[in-house]
Design a protein around this motif. Structure first.
Motif, short mmCIF file in Angstrom:
data_model
loop_
_atom_site.label_atom_id
_atom_site.label_comp_id
_atom_site.label_asym_id
_atom_site.label_seq_id
_atom_site.Cartn_x
_atom_site.Cartn_y
_atom_site.Cartn_z
N LEU A 31 19.65 48.98 13.15
CA LEU A 31 19.44 48.78 14.76
C LEU A 31 19.41 46.99 14.80
N ASN A 32 18.87 46.74 13.66
CA ASN A 32 18.83 45.09 13.47
C ASN A 32 19.72 44.63 12.31
N THR A 33 20.99 45.00 12.53
CA THR A 33 21.92 44.51 11.52
C THR A 33 23.03 43.77 12.49
N ALA A 34 23.46 42.58 12.14
CA ALA A 34 24.19 41.57 12.93
C ALA A 34 25.77 42.20 12.76
N LYS A 35 26.13 42.65 11.36
CA LYS A 35 27.55 42.89 11.28
C LYS A 35 27.37 44.14 10.52
N THR A 36 28.37 45.12 11.09
CA THR A 36 28.54 46.42 10.72
C THR A 36 30.04 46.74 10.40
N ILE A 37 30.33 47.96 9.92
CA ILE A 37 31.71 48.18 9.67
C ILE A 37 32.31 48.20 11.11
N TYR A 38 31.76 48.26 12.22
CA TYR A 38 32.39 48.25 13.49
C TYR A 38 33.06 47.00 13.87
N GLU A 39 32.38 45.85 13.35
CA GLU A 39 32.90 44.72 13.76
C GLU A 39 34.08 44.29 13.03
N VAL A 40 33.88 44.75 11.54
CA VAL A 40 35.14 44.71 10.62
C VAL A 40 36.07 45.29 11.17
N ILE A 41 36.48 46.43 11.47
CA ILE A 41 37.38 47.11 11.83
C ILE A 41 38.22 47.08 13.25
N ILE A 42 37.19 46.71 14.27
CA ILE A 42 37.59 46.31 15.43
C ILE A 42 37.83 44.90 15.73
N GLY A 43 36.55 44.15 15.40
CA GLY A 43 36.99 42.61 15.40
C GLY A 43 37.57 41.97 14.45
N ASP A 44 37.36 40.50 14.32
CA ASP A 44 38.03 39.90 13.22
C ASP A 44 36.85 39.40 12.26
N GLU A 45 35.98 40.26 11.96
CA GLU A 45 34.94 39.93 11.10
C GLU A 45 35.16 40.28 9.97
N ASN A 46 35.35 39.11 8.67
CA ASN A 46 35.56 39.45 7.47
C ASN A 46 34.74 40.28 6.72
N ILE A 47 35.30 41.22 6.06
CA ILE A 47 34.51 42.25 5.68
C ILE A 47 33.55 41.77 4.74
N ASN A 48 33.80 40.60 3.78
CA ASN A 48 32.84 40.20 2.74
C ASN A 48 31.52 39.63 3.61
N ASP A 49 31.70 39.31 4.91
CA ASP A 49 30.42 38.97 5.51
C ASP A 49 29.60 40.15 6.10
N ALA A 50 29.99 41.34 6.09
CA ALA A 50 29.48 42.58 6.39
C ALA A 50 28.72 43.10 5.24
N ILE A 51 28.70 42.80 4.07
CA ILE A 51 28.13 43.43 2.96
C ILE A 51 26.86 42.84 2.73
N LEU A 52 25.98 43.97 2.51
CA LEU A 52 24.45 43.81 2.17
C LEU A 52 24.08 44.06 0.95
N ASN A 53 23.31 43.52 0.23
CA ASN A 53 22.72 44.14 -0.84
C ASN A 53 21.59 45.11 -0.53
N THR A 54 21.61 46.08 -1.24
CA THR A 54 20.61 46.90 -1.24
C THR A 54 19.44 46.90 -2.31
#
Length: 260
Positions: free
Chosen positions: A58-81
């Motif tokens: 719920l508190n994640t700025a960039k998700t897969i949604y922003e990647v596939i629908i917006g112009d968000e770079n996929i690398n910017d949505a990757i988080l470490n676990t």
């Protein structure tokens, strides 16, 4: 697919509650533990893969949604676990809106495939957790994947859900992605004390060729059920449990199938 090194596997079953996300979480962690670099993509609006790997969806700025629908770079949505070698692209309820928005895009079935093409060779495995329905999201996942893992709960209606899933995979193969394979069917929530569990396994084996069924069977296990509420895969939550051992065995089957 044109990637040389990265193997992309979707986890899917149109029936909910079969251990799909549990298997995606824990197989990802077990592969990472075995020294593979793994990216888990949460492609289910419920976001359970994300929370199961300790991400506050719920508190994640960039998700897969922003990647596939917006112009968000996929690398910017990757988080470490917290798990070494395991990264994630999270998801949340916003993704449910992507169904409608994708309809407006050209070549909509290949949106995810185009986005993750940048990551080929970055990871040994990309694991995609699909929604529990045949939707445009699931079709996108299948279009991006080399293979599909189908988890099946050892219960009465398992065969029904499996037949539906196999028809879907065949349809995608015929019309959209001819190289899509079934990585394997994995039995989950197996209870040795319950005769039905054994009957379900025999029933599935009678209609499916054995090479598509994993030898590893995932047992019902209290620790396995508890782990998601702590945001940890079973390999971290209780590393010696029967659930953790089962997922390590499954990971070694997947590795040997990939020749790794």
């Amino acid at each position: 697919m044109n990637n040389i090194m990265t193997k992309i596997i979707s986890f899917a079953n149109q029936k909910g509650g079969v251990g799909k996300t549990t298997t995606a979480v824990n197989l990802s962690a077990a592969l990472a533990e075995a020294g593979q670099s793994v990216l888990a993509i949460d492609f289910d609006p419920q976001g359970n893969l994300s929370s199961g790997l300790g991400i506050d969806k719920l508190n994640t700025a960039k998700t897969i949604y922003e990647v596939i629908i917006g112009d968000e770079n996929i690398n910017d949505a990757i988080l470490n676990t917290e798990v070494e070698n395991l990264d994630i692209i999270p998801s949340n309820v916003d993704l449910s809106g992507a169904e409608i928005e994708l309809l407006e895009l050209e070549d909509r079935e290949r949106t995810l495939r185009r986005k993750i093409s940048e990551l080929y060779k970055e990871y040994d495995y990309i694991i995609i957790d699909c929604p529990p329905s045949l939707s445009l999201l699931t079709i996108n996942a299948f279009m991006a994947s080399d293979s599909v893992v189908i988890p099946i709960q050892c219960e009465y209606y398992a065969l029904e859900g499996l037949n539906q899933m196999l028809r879907t995979v065949n349809l995608i193969r015929e019309r959209l992605n001819p190289t899509l394979e079934i990585e394997g069917i994995v039995f989950t929530m197996y209870d040795a004390r319950n005769n039905l569990s054994g009957q379900v396994i025999e029933g599935v084996k009678s209609v499916i060729s054995n090479e598509n069924i994993f030898e590893t069977i995932i047992p019902r296990n209290v620790k396995l059920a508890e782990a998601p509420s702590f945001g940890m895969p079973i390999t971290e939550y209780d590393t010696t449990s029967t659930g953790a051992q089962a997922y390590r065995m499954l990971a070694s089957e997947v590795l040997s199938k990939s020749g790794r």
